[in-house]
Design a protein around this motif. Sequence first.
Motif, PDB file in Angstrom:
ATOM      1  N   PHE A  53       9.693 -23.389  32.080  1.00  0.00           N
ATOM      2  CA  PHE A  53      10.918 -23.714  32.130  1.00  0.00           C
ATOM      3  C   PHE A  53      11.470 -24.914  31.590  1.00  0.00           C
ATOM      4  O   PHE A  53      12.476 -25.121  30.886  1.00  0.00           O
ATOM      5  N   PHE A  54      10.620 -26.051  31.748  1.00  0.00           N
ATOM      6  CA  PHE A  54      10.902 -27.290  31.282  1.00  0.00           C
ATOM      7  C   PHE A  54      10.694 -27.481  29.733  1.00  0.00           C
ATOM      8  O   PHE A  54      10.956 -28.454  29.116  1.00  0.00           O
ATOM      9  N   PRO A  92      13.536 -20.586  37.560  1.00  0.00           N
ATOM     10  CA  PRO A  92      12.798 -19.959  38.599  1.00  0.00           C
ATOM     11  C   PRO A  92      13.778 -19.429  39.717  1.00  0.00           C
ATOM     12  O   PRO A  92      14.987 -19.868  39.961  1.00  0.00           O
ATOM     13  N   LYS A  93      13.566 -18.144  40.053  1.00  0.00           N
ATOM     14  CA  LYS A  93      14.454 -17.479  41.024  1.00  0.00           C
ATOM     15  C   LYS A  93      14.329 -18.203  42.465  1.00  0.00           C
ATOM     16  O   LYS A  93      15.331 -18.648  43.079  1.00  0.00           O
ATOM     17  N   GLN A 100       7.978 -16.062  42.034  1.00  0.00           N
ATOM     18  CA  GLN A 100       8.726 -15.074  42.496  1.00  0.00           C
ATOM     19  C   GLN A 100       9.623 -14.358  41.593  1.00  0.00           C
ATOM     20  O   GLN A 100      10.507 -13.556  41.945  1.00  0.00           O
ATOM     21  N   GLY A 101       9.664 -14.907  40.382  1.00  0.00           N
ATOM     22  CA  GLY A 101      10.264 -14.154  39.193  1.00  0.00           C
ATOM     23  C   GLY A 101      11.457 -15.289  38.862  1.00  0.00           C
ATOM     24  O   GLY A 101      11.393 -16.405  39.104  1.00  0.00           O
ATOM     25  N   THR A 102      12.258 -14.896  37.693  1.00  0.00           N
ATOM     26  CA  THR A 102      13.251 -15.642  37.230  1.00  0.00           C
ATOM     27  C   THR A 102      14.751 -15.270  37.179  1.00  0.00           C
ATOM     28  O   THR A 102      14.788 -14.091  37.314  1.00  0.00           O
ATOM     29  N   LEU A 216      16.939 -11.871  45.787  1.00  0.00           N
ATOM     30  CA  LEU A 216      18.037 -12.978  45.114  1.00  0.00           C
ATOM     31  C   LEU A 216      18.532 -13.792  46.103  1.00  0.00           C
ATOM     32  O   LEU A 216      18.732 -14.994  46.312  1.00  0.00           O
ATOM     33  N   LEU A 217      19.092 -12.950  47.123  1.00  0.00           N
ATOM     34  CA  LEU A 217      20.324 -13.586  48.239  1.00  0.00           C
ATOM     35  C   LEU A 217      19.543 -14.864  49.169  1.00  0.00           C
ATOM     36  O   LEU A 217      20.399 -15.780  48.980  1.00  0.00           O
ATOM     37  N   PRO A 218      18.633 -14.866  49.300  1.00  0.00           N
ATOM     38  CA  PRO A 218      17.831 -16.065  50.046  1.00  0.00           C
ATOM     39  C   PRO A 218      17.924 -17.096  49.029  1.00  0.00           C
ATOM     40  O   PRO A 218      17.937 -18.333  49.699  1.00  0.00           O
ATOM     41  N   TYR A 219      18.036 -17.060  47.689  1.00  0.00           N
ATOM     42  CA  TYR A 219      17.813 -18.170  46.815  1.00  0.00           C
ATOM     43  C   TYR A 219      19.254 -18.609  46.335  1.00  0.00           C
ATOM     44  O   TYR A 219      19.274 -19.515  45.180  1.00  0.00           O
ATOM     45  N   ILE A 220      20.243 -18.218  46.806  1.00  0.00           N
ATOM     46  CA  ILE A 220      21.588 -18.676  46.321  1.00  0.00           C
ATOM     47  C   ILE A 220      21.945 -19.565  47.559  1.00  0.00           C
ATOM     48  O   ILE A 220      22.400 -19.538  48.520  1.00  0.00           O
TER      49      ILE A 220
END
Length: 645
Positions: A53-54, A92-93, A100-102, A216-220
């Motif tokens: 990512f960085f 990152p997700k 956990q994915g992207t 995805l919703l837990p990470y919004i």
Amino acid sequence: MRRRLGNLPLRLLTGAMASVLAIAGGAVAASADPADPTARIDDLSTDPAYAQFFEQSITWDTVSCADYYPEAEQAAYAPYYQNSQCQTITAPKDWQDPSQGTIEVAFSVARGFDPATNTERLLFTNPGGPGGTGGDFGAILDTPRFAHINEGHAVVGVDPRGVGHSTHVSCESTPYPADALGGDGDSQDPTREEIAKLQAWVVTDNTQCASSDPGLLPYISTQQTARDFDLVRHLLSTKDTRSDYFGVSYGTWLGSYIKRMFPGDFDRVLLDGNTDWTSDSMYRVFGYQAPAFQASVDVLMVPFLARHDATYHLGSTPEQVTATIAAARQNVAAEYQLSGGRSASPDDFDNVLIMAQYSTNSWATAAQAIQAATAPAGPERSAGLLALAQTDDRAPVDRDSSSSTTMRAIICNDTDRPTDDASYIGRFDDASRYKLLGANRVYDSCAGWPYRDTTVPQAIKDRPFAALMTDNEADPATAYEGSWRTNKEAGPDVKEIVVDNGPGHGIVTGLLANPKPCVSVPVTRYLRTGQLPAGDTSCQTLPYSVRTAGGTIADTSIFEYGNKGTATRVPQAFIYDPTAKNPRRGYNALLDRNADPSRFGTGTGTAAAPAIIATDKKVPTVSAEDVEANDVVVDKYREPSQGVK
């Protein structure tokens, strides 16, 4: 911030996941000492697990940013994107566990921008919501008309995760029961049975929504979004690049996270139209809206329409205009029944009045709706109310429910809220006290939502920092009661400029159509030099005006909305209670951090017209182009008008 009951923050949960899921754990680097106000919450850029990512490179898109929009909307956005380029990066997700994915995060920045050769500061922006898109907002602010904001900066507009051209999240609502609150198109004066059925639907709806995208919703959440902003900052920076932040509405809540989590990487923080961002709960923020919107209608708009009866023909006194509005609403309800629900509903009519409080220019829209509803019974009235039902009242388009879903997820993921039914049913009287939005306060919009983001330590959330706050005293969406309390809690390095008696939501972007040197000069100085005002200050608003394509209707006097401010003191906040003997004064319980804004005074009386405090004031002349540009920006943090269906 949102302002209407129903299928906005209330819908989405997973019933099968009955227990609250705290998002935690993973490959996160060791956190910094929260007692050190200059230390990042952590530095993941040095963690090999985050290298992809960085260390990613950016290849700029060759298409115009406007090409991201449907063809029918490209012409409207093209002028604002002419100076910008757009890109997406990978994030990152789950920032706590990169395995956990992207997801993709989209952003805009000035055309031709190159981190290697850039010598300007970066200015990150957010228009609010939660659920507002930032790429187009940043592009709009990076035009010559907004030089008081962008000079010396490369403006960066980030689409928060969940919306815009970033990875979307969305879910559809479950069918709304006809016998629940608002099922008949009218949310005013609810019964306890209607509220109970609404609450039951919320649990079902939230359960279904949350289960529709558990990946995805837990990470919004605001914490995850703040880390996305920091990643974009990292990729656009060299060791010499400095970054600042400008947020409006919910963007002030987000900005407080960004500054506290990454204090050394974001320097100058300008927060406009402030939420109560020192609060423990976003529920407190939304709790202020019912009295604030009602006050804006009763104490600002209605007297203005009465003073200009020669133009609007709705009555020459506030009492007459109020009676006209009540009659109009009755006509709307009757026509709605006769049309079998095809015409505008009473809730649609209320939505027009609510949306009109974001900018005084929109009072003309409210007047037109009232006029349409009071036309003689017959084809003319029917056609007018049918058209009213079909209008989007200048709200952003939520094409796939991503905006409302993101809003719901952030509200429910970010903060705790009361969970006992009694705490909501106990506010039952608010539904009749505040006709427009009082029903929003009598149910739990996150009931059934299983997720919570608890990854930011309280010690980080409580960090003091330096910032400049700007607020209108009569802001309906992020009520001044909240910003006033936050200013008292935030520490000595936060300074606030309040426009005494100022209407509408947000000041800084509205300076085009309402130029106030007492705001524009210190704001520009702060963004360019970092110099904060010596202390809090307030200055008087300009006379209220409505600018439309047909011309300007303006007062020549200024009227007292609430309590007075001075050059060295902001006005004391109050809570409006239209049933009290003195509706605009005497309810300053907010000094107590634990005061419950749902408990107001009671009594009898009506909202009398505000007193004149200055006369013969002139409204500055501005160009039609400036009015249009101002309205475009205001629309970015105006909320979709969806009532209970």
